[in-house]
Design a protein around this motif. Structure first.
Motif, PDB file in Angstrom:
ATOM      1  N   ARG A  32       0.849  -1.189   0.000  1.00 32.24           N
ATOM      2  CA  ARG A  32       0.000   0.000   0.000  1.00 32.24           C
ATOM      3  C   ARG A  32       0.886   1.241   0.000  1.00 32.24           C
ATOM      4  N   MET A  91      -4.746   8.652  -4.162  1.00 31.56           N
ATOM      5  CA  MET A  91      -5.241   7.399  -3.621  1.00 31.56           C
ATOM      6  C   MET A  91      -4.256   6.821  -2.622  1.00 31.56           C
ATOM      7  N   ASN A  92      -4.783   6.080  -1.668  1.00 31.80           N
ATOM      8  CA  ASN A  92      -3.968   5.288  -0.758  1.00 31.80           C
ATOM      9  C   ASN A  92      -4.429   3.850  -0.956  1.00 31.80           C
ATOM     10  N   SER A  93      -3.688   3.136  -1.776  1.00 31.10           N
ATOM     11  CA  SER A  93      -4.152   1.809  -2.189  1.00 31.10           C
ATOM     12  C   SER A  93      -2.947   0.979  -2.610  1.00 31.10           C
ATOM     13  N   PHE A 118      -3.547  -2.960  -8.660  1.00 29.78           N
ATOM     14  CA  PHE A 118      -4.414  -2.103  -9.463  1.00 29.78           C
ATOM     15  C   PHE A 118      -3.879  -2.010 -10.890  1.00 29.78           C
ATOM     16  N   LEU A 125      -8.895  -4.260  -3.220  1.00 34.51           N
ATOM     17  CA  LEU A 125      -9.052  -2.820  -3.419  1.00 34.51           C
ATOM     18  C   LEU A 125     -10.374  -2.281  -2.877  1.00 34.51           C
ATOM     19  N   LEU A 150     -13.812   2.434  -7.243  1.00 31.85           N
ATOM     20  CA  LEU A 150     -12.875   2.178  -6.152  1.00 31.85           C
ATOM     21  C   LEU A 150     -12.954   3.259  -5.077  1.00 31.85           C
ATOM     22  N   GLN A 164      -9.265   5.260  -0.613  1.00 34.18           N
ATOM     23  CA  GLN A 164      -8.434   4.549   0.347  1.00 34.18           C
ATOM     24  C   GLN A 164      -8.895   3.101   0.417  1.00 34.18           C
ATOM     25  N   ALA A 165      -7.979   2.192   0.095  1.00 34.66           N
ATOM     26  CA  ALA A 165      -8.318   0.770   0.142  1.00 34.66           C
ATOM     27  C   ALA A 165      -8.649   0.367   1.573  1.00 34.66           C
TER      28      ALA A 165
END
Length: 198
Positions: free
Chosen positions: A26, A63-65, A70, A154, A174, A177-178
């Motif tokens: 991540r 994004m925080n993923s 992805f 995700l 999506l 944030q995951a």
């Protein structure tokens, strides 16, 4: 100088994508930049087959993923379009766009102007090992793996938009944030292999 600068940008993109796909951790990333890097790594293959891809992704969608898994999803969609969407000797157009939604989510749309997907096939495209190209480069795993990565790791959804006529459009929804409590190991289990689904 322009050639050297282009080469330097490509090498940077290759290195970042390679790290993301290997480490599967991540991290924070800008969606537009990440997609540009991924497409840069696939550009030679896309151009060699006579296809084109355009991006319409606003800068500043943070994004925080998990960029590695992805990126695998996007790679599978692109490769799937090239293998199944376009006929022999026909150049195709692909388009990847994104828009920020109000609820802390982002929607990506990947569309092509290819042959399209029949209604009968559309019901099965996310099933493991379903392919119309068995023995011709299709493993039947690409879209199934992509669906698993998006839904489990995700925290989003991957759907095929019902669309009459030629072409296909996949919609990826999506969270920015995951989900917490998930690590890249899930990607190893659900997405350790690239492939094409139909």
């Amino acid at each position: 100088m322009r050639g050297l600068e282009t080469a330097a940008r490509l090498i940077t993109s290759f290195k970042q994508v390679a790290v993301d796909q290997t480490v599967e951790q991540r991290r924070d990333f800008d969606l537009a930049g990440m997609c540009e890097q991924l497409v840069a790594t696939l550009h030679a293959s896309i151009r060699k087959q006579g296809h084109q891809i355009t991006l319409d992704i606003p800068a500043g969608i943070l994004m925080n993923s998990f960029p590695g898994p992805f990126g695998q999803v996007l790679s599978n969609l692109i490769n799937n379009a090239m293998l199944h969407g376009f006929g022999e000797g026909r150049g195709g157009q692909m388009h990847l766009s994104a828009q920020l939604l109000k609820d802390g989510r982002v929607e990506l749309r990947f569309a092509d102007d290819g042959l399209g997907i029949s209604t009968a096939h559309a019901k099965r495209i996310f099933e493991p090992f379903f392919t119309t190209k068995f023995g011709q480069g299709g493993s039947g795993l690409g879209l199934s793996i992509s669906h698993n990565i998006v839904s489990s790791l995700l925290g989003g959804s991957l759907t095929l938009e019902p669309k009459p006529g030629p072409g296909a459009c996949f919609v990826v929804n999506l969270p920015l944030q995951a989900p917490q409590g998930v690590d890249g190991g899930a990607a190893q289990e659900s997405g350790g292999q690239n492939g094409s689904a139909i």
